[in-house]
Every structure is written in C-alpha cells, then in structure tokens.
Design a protein around this motif. Structure first.
Motif, PDB file in Angstrom:
ATOM      1  N   LEU A 245      36.225  31.331  37.282  1.00 58.92           N
ATOM      2  CA  LEU A 245      34.663  31.833  37.157  1.00 58.92           C
ATOM      3  C   LEU A 245      34.011  30.746  38.088  1.00 58.92           C
ATOM      4  O   LEU A 245      33.090  31.243  38.965  1.00 58.92           O
ATOM      5  CB  LEU A 245      34.471  32.127  35.724  1.00 58.92           C
ATOM      6  CG  LEU A 245      35.027  33.231  35.234  1.00 58.92           C
ATOM      7  CD1 LEU A 245      34.084  33.048  33.678  1.00 58.92           C
ATOM      8  CD2 LEU A 245      34.970  34.440  35.629  1.00 58.92           C
TER       9      LEU A 245
ATOM     10  N   PHE B 198      28.133  34.518  32.051  1.00 56.30           N
ATOM     11  CA  PHE B 198      27.677  33.247  31.400  1.00 56.30           C
ATOM     12  C   PHE B 198      26.437  32.978  31.607  1.00 56.30           C
ATOM     13  O   PHE B 198      25.714  32.027  31.602  1.00 56.30           O
ATOM     14  CB  PHE B 198      28.765  32.086  31.488  1.00 56.30           C
ATOM     15  CG  PHE B 198      29.938  32.397  31.246  1.00 56.30           C
ATOM     16  CD1 PHE B 198      30.467  31.771  29.943  1.00 56.30           C
ATOM     17  CD2 PHE B 198      30.921  32.914  31.660  1.00 56.30           C
ATOM     18  CE1 PHE B 198      31.506  31.834  29.364  1.00 56.30           C
ATOM     19  CE2 PHE B 198      32.286  33.048  30.985  1.00 56.30           C
ATOM     20  CZ  PHE B 198      32.510  32.435  29.984  1.00 56.30           C
TER      21      PHE B 198
ATOM     22  N   LEU C 155      27.405  31.848  37.222  1.00 55.55           N
ATOM     23  CA  LEU C 155      28.653  32.062  36.670  1.00 55.55           C
ATOM     24  C   LEU C 155      28.725  33.314  35.940  1.00 55.55           C
ATOM     25  O   LEU C 155      28.061  33.790  35.045  1.00 55.55           O
ATOM     26  CB  LEU C 155      28.952  31.081  35.304  1.00 55.55           C
ATOM     27  CG  LEU C 155      28.927  29.680  36.111  1.00 55.55           C
ATOM     28  CD1 LEU C 155      29.010  28.706  34.883  1.00 55.55           C
ATOM     29  CD2 LEU C 155      30.261  29.223  36.813  1.00 55.55           C
TER      30      LEU C 155
ATOM     31  N   GLN D  47      27.539  25.269  25.738  1.00 59.38           N
ATOM     32  CA  GLN D  47      28.875  26.046  26.380  1.00 59.38           C
ATOM     33  C   GLN D  47      29.404  26.057  27.780  1.00 59.38           C
ATOM     34  O   GLN D  47      30.665  25.815  27.990  1.00 59.38           O
ATOM     35  CB  GLN D  47      28.684  27.418  25.762  1.00 59.38           C
ATOM     36  CG  GLN D  47      28.384  27.860  24.463  1.00 59.38           C
ATOM     37  CD  GLN D  47      28.108  29.342  24.129  1.00 59.38           C
ATOM     38  OE1 GLN D  47      28.315  30.122  25.026  1.00 59.38           O
ATOM     39  NE2 GLN D  47      27.558  29.642  22.979  1.00 59.38           N
TER      40      GLN D  47
ATOM     41  N   ARG E 258      33.251  24.601  28.621  1.00 59.00           N
ATOM     42  CA  ARG E 258      34.171  25.821  29.161  1.00 59.00           C
ATOM     43  C   ARG E 258      34.345  25.306  30.453  1.00 59.00           C
ATOM     44  O   ARG E 258      35.554  25.677  31.300  1.00 59.00           O
ATOM     45  CB  ARG E 258      33.515  27.097  29.025  1.00 59.00           C
ATOM     46  CG  ARG E 258      33.399  27.659  27.508  1.00 59.00           C
ATOM     47  CD  ARG E 258      33.014  29.205  27.671  1.00 59.00           C
ATOM     48  NE  ARG E 258      32.737  29.512  26.020  1.00 59.00           N
ATOM     49  CZ  ARG E 258      33.625  30.269  25.590  1.00 59.00           C
ATOM     50  NH1 ARG E 258      34.852  30.522  26.392  1.00 59.00           N
ATOM     51  NH2 ARG E 258      33.494  30.698  24.377  1.00 59.00           N
ATOM     52  N   PHE E 259      33.627  24.835  31.144  1.00 56.25           N
ATOM     53  CA  PHE E 259      33.577  24.473  32.697  1.00 56.25           C
ATOM     54  C   PHE E 259      33.809  23.061  33.070  1.00 56.25           C
ATOM     55  O   PHE E 259      34.310  22.580  34.090  1.00 56.25           O
ATOM     56  CB  PHE E 259      32.591  25.112  33.628  1.00 56.25           C
ATOM     57  CG  PHE E 259      32.483  26.594  33.328  1.00 56.25           C
ATOM     58  CD1 PHE E 259      33.248  27.726  34.074  1.00 56.25           C
ATOM     59  CD2 PHE E 259      31.763  27.210  32.302  1.00 56.25           C
ATOM     60  CE1 PHE E 259      33.207  28.997  33.836  1.00 56.25           C
ATOM     61  CE2 PHE E 259      31.810  28.819  32.011  1.00 56.25           C
ATOM     62  CZ  PHE E 259      32.338  29.446  32.797  1.00 56.25           C
TER      63      PHE E 259
ATOM     64  N   ALA F 126      40.765  26.569  31.666  1.00 55.78           N
ATOM     65  CA  ALA F 126      40.960  28.189  31.584  1.00 55.78           C
ATOM     66  C   ALA F 126      39.885  28.824  32.305  1.00 55.78           C
ATOM     67  O   ALA F 126      40.047  29.870  33.153  1.00 55.78           O
ATOM     68  CB  ALA F 126      41.207  28.781  30.160  1.00 55.78           C
ATOM     69  N   HIS F 127      38.859  28.469  32.306  1.00 54.42           N
ATOM     70  CA  HIS F 127      37.682  29.290  32.885  1.00 54.42           C
ATOM     71  C   HIS F 127      37.215  28.784  34.424  1.00 54.42           C
ATOM     72  O   HIS F 127      36.210  29.324  34.784  1.00 54.42           O
ATOM     73  CB  HIS F 127      36.228  28.955  32.085  1.00 54.42           C
ATOM     74  CG  HIS F 127      36.364  29.780  30.639  1.00 54.42           C
ATOM     75  ND1 HIS F 127      37.010  29.203  29.820  1.00 54.42           N
ATOM     76  CD2 HIS F 127      35.780  31.001  30.312  1.00 54.42           C
ATOM     77  CE1 HIS F 127      36.860  30.011  28.711  1.00 54.42           C
ATOM     78  NE2 HIS F 127      36.264  31.059  29.158  1.00 54.42           N
ATOM     79  N   HIS F 128      37.969  27.868  34.955  1.00 53.56           N
ATOM     80  CA  HIS F 128      37.718  27.586  36.428  1.00 53.56           C
ATOM     81  C   HIS F 128      37.656  28.650  37.340  1.00 53.56           C
ATOM     82  O   HIS F 128      37.093  28.306  38.445  1.00 53.56           O
ATOM     83  CB  HIS F 128      38.778  26.463  36.706  1.00 53.56           C
ATOM     84  CG  HIS F 128      38.023  25.204  36.093  1.00 53.56           C
ATOM     85  ND1 HIS F 128      38.623  23.717  36.284  1.00 53.56           N
ATOM     86  CD2 HIS F 128      36.781  24.806  35.639  1.00 53.56           C
ATOM     87  CE1 HIS F 128      37.875  22.800  35.957  1.00 53.56           C
ATOM     88  NE2 HIS F 128      36.849  23.440  35.484  1.00 53.56           N
TER      89      HIS F 128
END
Length: 581
Positions: A555, A517, A514, A524, A528-529, A551-553
């Motif tokens: 990435l 990250f 990632l 985290q 987030r994922f 939101a972070h998908h």
C-alpha cells in the motif's frame, strides 16, 4: 459533684462524648452502664445499641473476650544488620572508600545497607566527609558510554557511508518536509541557533523524536547512537536533553506564531485544510511536580483541578488536521482565545473562519455576541440550569418532535427535540435553542446556534463530529505524548505543542495517500508502515534508503510516497532515494 461547679463540657470532651470508632463506643457505653450506674435502656439509646446488645457486651467483657486497648509492642532496641556491618564499614572507610563505594562493596558481599545508614555509622564513629577526589583517584566502574557532542561543524559525511538504522520512518517524511519548506519556516521565524547547533538542526532533532513516538525528551539518549537520526537532522549526533531543553526556552511566542502561520499556509496550499468548519477545544497539560508557577485548571484525565498548562487547539472538521494551537493561554484570557483564532485565521487566509463548533465552557455570552456581530456562524451547548429544566419538563408532549440521526455512528439514533428562540444576557439578538432528548443522558441536551438555515438533524450530527477533536487530542497524547512533560517541564510547552501540530500534519498527509487508511491514527500508521529498520548508503550526491519490507508496504508503494527524489537542503543538496527491500 459540687452543684456550684460549672458542669459545661471542657474543650476536648467531644472525644469521649462522640466516640469515633466501634471499640471506643463500646468502651464508653460499658463505662456508663457499669461505672456511672445508668440504666441499660438509657445507655443503649445514648450509644445506639439495644439493651440486649449491651448485656452481651458486658458478658463478653467479664469473660475477658472483649479488649479495647491493644498493648504497644516496643520496637527493637538494636539494629542487628547495622551492628554486624559496622566493623566492615569502618575498615572500608579507612581505605578511603566513599559512602556509595562502601554500599556497592557490601552489596557484592550480600549485605545490603542504604547509603543513609552507612553515613550514620561513619558519623557515629567520628569520620569526616572525604575530600572531593580526582577522576583518577576514584575506583574503576563500568559507566554508560558517552555520546559525542552535537556540533554540525564535526559532521563528516564519510561516517554515514553505510549503516543500519531503526529510524526509517524519518526518511519517509523527508520529501514532505522538503515540499513544505521547513527550512524556510525556520529562517522566516528567526529561530535562535548557534555555530554548533543551527536553528534548523535543533528543530529537526526535536521533530525526529515526535515522529517516532518518543515518550520523553530525556529519551533522546535511547537514539543518540543511531546514525539515522543524526542524518535526518543533518548533524553529527542528536543534541542531548539539556541542549534541547535550553534551546526550547530561547524560542518566544512570536517565533512560534511565525511557524504556525507558515504551517497554516502550507496546509492551505496542499489542500489539507478546506476551512469550512472548525472544532475548538481546550486541553490542560498536567504538571507532575510539586513546585511550579502554574495556574490550576481542570485536568480530565485526573478528574480534578491541578497545576497545568492550558492549551487551545483548533481542528479542521473535514481533514481532521490540527491547524492552530496556543499553549500560552492565561485563565483570565481563556474566554477570548476564540477571538484570537478568528484574528489569526483572517490574517493568514484573508477571511474569518465561516463556522465554529465548541463546548459551552469554551467562552462567554459576550464573546458569542462579538461572533454574531462578525457574522461568524457557531454551534455550542448551553448549560442546564434547574429553572431551564423545569421549563422543558412543563412543555406538552406535542412540542417534542421525533428525529433520526444518520450521519454519525452512535447507539442512540432515534431522539426527540424541540426548538425555540432564546434571548441571552449580553446578546442583542435571539439565538436558536434546540433541546434534544434520548441522546443517552437523563436530561435534555441544549444546543445554541446563530445559524438560522441549518436543519435540526444536521446541527446535532455536526456537533457530534466535534468529538473528532477530542479523539485527535487523545491521539496526540497517545502517540506524540503531548502530556509527557517531566516534573520540571523540561521543554517549553508552546514549542512542543507546535512540533506536535507539525508531526500531526505530516502523518495526516501521509495517511491521506494510503488507500483505506485515510482516517487512521498516527500510531497505527507508524506501527503498520514505518516501524521497521532500514539500510542507508550515503554518497557525494545521494542518500539511498532501503526499508525492510513488512506486510502493509504494498500500500505504501502504491501510494507513490516513495517515488519523490528531492534535493534536501540540510544534506548539502544530496538527493534522497527510497526503496523497499
């Protein structure tokens, strides 16, 4: 008083001669002044008052404003609540209600009594205990739904055709587990199993709880009705608390060591452990019960020595992956655990670990001598004794050199240091000792190493990186709940620690893919994922998982982690397809 009598104080006289509270001291001072006739000056000196204060105390007592003994207030002679409910309790018992049934009925009638009080009333009235009743004789009450019994033979793939699950994170890790060959690890370790719950399904069930950050083993009941968790483990439903706990105690240290070897070899194959330098540390996993056959160790979280399981952990400095652990360390063998790791690493990698960094309390000088004999470089700290501190204080100012730290993020960058060779008891050769001031401590920090080539600034910065293992331990305590053992230690700790290593390695491999990250904590990454629901559709040839977008998908999509479509051995060869919807 008769002069012939023994005037020595008898046992217990210190209670009067050395008052323990202010009112008692005032009482004894006024008694000596008013009754025994001593002068105000003598009494004041004896009890630590001034004569003026003694006069004020006497005046306050004569005015009735000074009280030494509060009158005892007797408690109630009767229990109004119990007496009011007595007849109702008797009436309900005559209808063959149990103590707990009576308690529930009275609570519904706005009368709260403890079951102890109800039992006391019935005993006073001469009622005997009720005989054990059959289930059909008990009152009908609403109880939690009972999940099915875990049995792989009852697995019906048609039950998994189409469902929603909160365990989407588990399916993201399935390609990594297939790539790692977890099923082969379990087979090589000869882990125990049964016809109902094979070994692989038991390990996957416990690993599933780790991967989603479930706090305690008993919390499996929170997810046992989620078909996604059962599908991940390849069983009809997750085993319950007792089954998992009982299974864990069938796993021996030899089996866990086999899993550890397979895990370490896999990390090497994937490039997750360069193996150039390692951080070593102990961690005491506290026990929260009253009775346990455990040794006492210092528990930093409680700031005291307490009953605990001592765990030894090793972390690769470059990748931050935990690559070795042992929770069967005894206190009398703790100092030699570092040598056990050296033997393990040489057995699995063919070469000993080239560089080790650890705290001064990890081992002894005798073990340092054995590391030197095997040409293993190390960095450790030396304990600060009074004589050693005096020796450093007597050094002239010219002996201290200035140094600026660059490779670490810290407040104290500009420091002073001095270097000298030292010969320690039990070592045949000298070691380098580097004393560093201005690191945020009042006294200098002392470093010891047998590396003659490393620069002083590199040594200090490298030891600062050792804090990574303490941060990693904190991560595992925080997300994988390494310390969350029940009062009875419901799961065998060495197996739990091994599963923590596997979960940590899976998250580290995922985080490495990632962008931006790579160094974040597992908590985290999950938040987030992975902490999102998914829709799962199962057919005869594949398992299709549609993860709800967050939101972070983007990435996660860019990392390529969802592109793999492996055949999963414990799914009867079905392929996994992941997508984000």
């Amino acid at each position: 008083m008769d002069k012939g009598k023994d005037t020595r104080s008898r046992a217990g006289a210190e209670f009067f001669l050395q008052p323990g509270s202010a009112p008692q001291r005032q009482h004894e001072a006024l008694r000596a002044y008013l009754v025994e006739g001593h002068s105000a000056k003598q009494v004041a000196e004896r009890f630590g008052y001034s004569p003026a204060t003694l006069y004020v105390l006497a005046r306050e007592m004569r005015a009735g404003r000074l009280r030494f003994f509060e009158p005892l207030k007797p408690g109630p002679k009767r229990a109004p609540k119990r007496e009011a409910a007595r007849q109702r309790v008797i009436e309900l018992r005559k209808q063959n209600y149990s103590v707990y049934d009576i308690q529930e009925i009275l609570r519904a009638e706005d009368c709260t009594l403890s079951h102890v009080l109800i039992h006391q009333i019935l005993r006073e009235e001469g009622f005997a205990k009720l005989p054990r009743r059959r289930e059909d004789e008990r009152p009908t009450v609403i109880r939690p739904e009972v999940a099915e019994v875990a049995d792989v033979r009852q697995l019906d793939w048609e039950d998994f055709e189409n469902f929603e699950t909160e365990g989407s994170a588990l399916f993201v890790f399935v390609p990594l587990l297939v790539e790692w060959g977890l099923d082969r690890w379990v087979q090589q370790a000869r882990l125990p199993g049964s016809k109902m719950i094979p070994a692989l399904q038991s390990v996957l069930s416990m690993l599933a709880l780790k991967l989603v950050g479930t706090e305690r083993l008993s919390h499996v009941m929170d997810v046992c009705f989620d078909p996604g968790f059962a599908l991940f483990a390849g069983i009809n439903v997750l085993p319950k608390t007792t089954a998992i706990s009982t299974y864990s105690y069938r796993v021996t240290r030899e089996m866990t060591s086999s899993l550890l070897e397979s895990y370490t070899k896999t990390l090497k194959r994937l490039g997750l452990t360069p193996g150039q330098s390692f951080n070593l540390d102990f961690h005491a996993i506290p026990h929260r019960g009253q009775e346990a056959v455990l040794e006492k160790h210092y528990v930093s979280k409680r700031s005291r020595r307490d009953q605990a399981v001592l765990a030894f952990l090793v972390q690769d400095n470059d990748s931050r992956v935990l690559c070795y652990a042992n929770a069967t360390v005894r206190k009398d063998r703790a100092a030699e655990e570092i040598l056990e790791f050296v033997e393990f690493w040489e057995r699995t990698r063919g070469i000993p670990p080239p560089h080790l960094v650890f705290d001064s309390q990890l081992t002894t000088y005798a073990v340092l001598e054995r590391l030197c004999a095997r040409s293993i470089l190390f960095i450790t700290r030396r304990r600060r004794g009074p004589a050693l501190m005096r020796q450093l204080q007597e050094l002239p100012a010219a002996a201290w050199k200035k140094m600026r730290l660059h490779g670490v993020s810290r407040r104290y960058r500009n420091v002073r240091y001095t270097e000298m060779p030292v010969v320690l008891r039990g070592l045949t050769g000298p070691l380098r000792q580097i004393a560093v001031c201005d690191l945020g401590h009042e006294e200098p920090t002392l470093f010891l190493t047998n590396d003659v080539d490393i620069k002083a600034v590199d040594l200090v910065e490298r030891y600062a990186h050792r804090m990574l293992i303490e941060n990693s331990i904190a991560e595992n305590i925080d997300f994988f709940h390494l310390d969350a053992l029940s009062s009875a230690i419901a799961i065998q700790v060495d197996l739990d620690l091994m599963l923590t290593l596997v979960a940590n390695g899976l998250y580290r491999q995922l985080a490495r893919q990632l962008k931006g990250f790579e160094a974040v904590q597992p908590k985290q990454v999950f938040r987030r994922f992975l902490n999102t629901p998914a829709r799962v559709c199962v057919s005869k040839r594949e398992v299709h998982v549609s993860i709800r977008r967050c939101a972070h998908h983007p990435l996660l999509l860019a990392s390529g982690c969802l592109e793999a479509t492996p055949k999963v051995p414990w799914w009867e060869g079905r392929r996994l397809h992941l997508e984000i919807r």
